[in-house]
Write a protein that holds these residues in place. Sequence first.
Motif, PDB file in Angstrom:
ATOM      1  N   SER A  91      -6.865  -8.279  -2.070  1.00  0.00           N
ATOM      2  CA  SER A  91      -5.761  -8.171  -1.127  1.00  0.00           C
ATOM      3  C   SER A  91      -6.235  -7.889   0.300  1.00  0.00           C
ATOM      4  N   ARG A  92      -7.478  -7.487   0.452  1.00  0.00           N
ATOM      5  CA  ARG A  92      -8.076  -7.155   1.756  1.00  0.00           C
ATOM      6  C   ARG A  92      -7.326  -6.035   2.475  1.00  0.00           C
ATOM      7  N   ASN A  93      -6.724  -5.158   1.700  1.00  0.00           N
ATOM      8  CA  ASN A  93      -6.065  -3.987   2.263  1.00  0.00           C
ATOM      9  C   ASN A  93      -7.093  -2.853   2.268  1.00  0.00           C
ATOM     10  N   PHE A  94      -7.421  -2.374   3.449  1.00  0.00           N
ATOM     11  CA  PHE A  94      -8.464  -1.363   3.578  1.00  0.00           C
ATOM     12  C   PHE A  94      -8.081  -0.032   2.943  1.00  0.00           C
ATOM     13  N   SER A  95      -6.794   0.216   2.735  1.00  0.00           N
ATOM     14  CA  SER A  95      -6.419   1.472   2.084  1.00  0.00           C
ATOM     15  C   SER A  95      -6.852   1.477   0.616  1.00  0.00           C
ATOM     16  N   ILE A  96      -6.872   0.305  -0.025  1.00  0.00           N
ATOM     17  CA  ILE A  96      -7.384   0.214  -1.402  1.00  0.00           C
ATOM     18  C   ILE A  96      -8.883   0.510  -1.406  1.00  0.00           C
ATOM     19  N   TYR A  97      -9.601  -0.070  -0.443  1.00  0.00           N
ATOM     20  CA  TYR A  97     -11.038   0.193  -0.348  1.00  0.00           C
ATOM     21  C   TYR A  97     -11.289   1.675  -0.081  1.00  0.00           C
ATOM     22  N   GLN A 100      -1.898  -2.048   8.270  1.00  0.00           N
ATOM     23  CA  GLN A 100      -1.684  -2.299   6.847  1.00  0.00           C
ATOM     24  C   GLN A 100      -0.953  -1.120   6.219  1.00  0.00           C
ATOM     25  N   ALA A 101      -0.004  -1.433   5.386  1.00  0.00           N
ATOM     26  CA  ALA A 101       0.748  -0.384   4.693  1.00  0.00           C
ATOM     27  C   ALA A 101      -0.163   0.306   3.682  1.00  0.00           C
ATOM     28  N   PHE A 102       0.036   1.625   3.518  1.00  0.00           N
ATOM     29  CA  PHE A 102      -0.755   2.345   2.528  1.00  0.00           C
ATOM     30  C   PHE A 102      -0.291   1.927   1.136  1.00  0.00           C
ATOM     31  N   ILE A 103      -1.230   1.578   0.291  1.00  0.00           N
ATOM     32  CA  ILE A 103      -0.933   1.158  -1.078  1.00  0.00           C
ATOM     33  C   ILE A 103      -1.779   1.997  -2.026  1.00  0.00           C
ATOM     34  N   ASN A 104      -1.129   2.629  -2.993  1.00  0.00           N
ATOM     35  CA  ASN A 104      -1.855   3.328  -4.046  1.00  0.00           C
ATOM     36  C   ASN A 104      -2.260   2.325  -5.108  1.00  0.00           C
ATOM     37  N   SER A 105      -3.469   2.452  -5.608  1.00  0.00           N
ATOM     38  CA  SER A 105      -3.930   1.596  -6.683  1.00  0.00           C
ATOM     39  C   SER A 105      -3.165   1.936  -7.958  1.00  0.00           C
ATOM     40  N   LYS A 106      -2.723   0.927  -8.667  1.00  0.00           N
ATOM     41  CA  LYS A 106      -2.032   1.172  -9.934  1.00  0.00           C
ATOM     42  C   LYS A 106      -2.951   1.824 -10.944  1.00  0.00           C
ATOM     43  N   THR A 107      -4.220   1.506 -10.882  1.00  0.00           N
ATOM     44  CA  THR A 107      -5.181   2.059 -11.819  1.00  0.00           C
ATOM     45  C   THR A 107      -5.290   3.571 -11.685  1.00  0.00           C
ATOM     46  N   ARG A 112       0.555  16.426  -0.116  1.00  0.00           N
ATOM     47  CA  ARG A 112       1.516  15.377   0.273  1.00  0.00           C
ATOM     48  C   ARG A 112       1.464  15.044   1.768  1.00  0.00           C
ATOM     49  N   ARG A 113       0.806  15.862   2.561  1.00  0.00           N
ATOM     50  CA  ARG A 113       0.645  15.544   3.986  1.00  0.00           C
ATOM     51  C   ARG A 113      -0.204  14.298   4.196  1.00  0.00           C
ATOM     52  N   PHE A 114      -1.029  13.971   3.233  1.00  0.00           N
ATOM     53  CA  PHE A 114      -2.007  12.907   3.395  1.00  0.00           C
ATOM     54  C   PHE A 114      -1.538  11.615   2.725  1.00  0.00           C
ATOM     55  N   GLU A 115      -0.332  11.192   3.067  1.00  0.00           N
ATOM     56  CA  GLU A 115       0.220   9.978   2.475  1.00  0.00           C
ATOM     57  C   GLU A 115       0.094   8.769   3.385  1.00  0.00           C
ATOM     58  N   THR A 116      -0.376   8.948   4.611  1.00  0.00           N
ATOM     59  CA  THR A 116      -0.550   7.817   5.519  1.00  0.00           C
ATOM     60  C   THR A 116      -2.039   7.541   5.715  1.00  0.00           C
ATOM     61  N   ASN A 117      -2.332   6.352   6.191  1.00  0.00           N
ATOM     62  CA  ASN A 117      -3.726   5.971   6.414  1.00  0.00           C
ATOM     63  C   ASN A 117      -4.404   6.875   7.440  1.00  0.00           C
ATOM     64  N   TYR A 118      -3.693   7.187   8.528  1.00  0.00           N
ATOM     65  CA  TYR A 118      -4.296   8.005   9.581  1.00  0.00           C
ATOM     66  C   TYR A 118      -4.565   9.426   9.106  1.00  0.00           C
ATOM     67  N   MET A 119      -3.662  10.004   8.341  1.00  0.00           N
ATOM     68  CA  MET A 119      -3.877  11.364   7.845  1.00  0.00           C
ATOM     69  C   MET A 119      -5.033  11.409   6.844  1.00  0.00           C
TER      70      MET A 119
END
Length: 148
Positions: A9-15, A130-137, A78-85
């Motif tokens: 997906s090339r989403n850096f939040s997954i990486y 890019q939107a933050f995405i949690n890995s399903k795994t 829960r404060r750390f739910e965004t990419n920047y945080m």
Amino acid sequence: MTLAEEFRSRNFSIYGQWTGVLCVVLCFALGIANIFHLHWVILFSVLCLVSAFIVLFIEVPLLLRICPTSAGFDSFIRRFETNYMRAAIYLVLSVIQWLSLIATATSLIAAAVFLLIAAVFYALAGVRGQAFINSKTLGGQGVAQMIV
């Protein structure tokens, strides 16, 4: 979405999330390995162990549901739910491990490097919008609701 599709997906939040999981293993192992020094690097080893558990709860959201934790700890995580945080917390944890060089050069540098790489991944995800995405795994996007 399978694990291979997540990486494609090339989403850096997954990486960043998977680098964070690697950081948990590294911080735990290197924290234990360096705690036996007879120097004040022991302090940085303990901080590395603490950061392993913080990163574990940040990266695996399922643990907040199944582990008995306090409301204060839950709100901190829960404060750390965004990419920047997430980039910020990884950068802070990395700087703490880089400061271990003040005591002596140890293998804690590896933890500092990987924490910095995770911070860069999350910062890139934020900069690219890019939107933050949690890995399903790792327990994101519906897995936690299926268990409860």
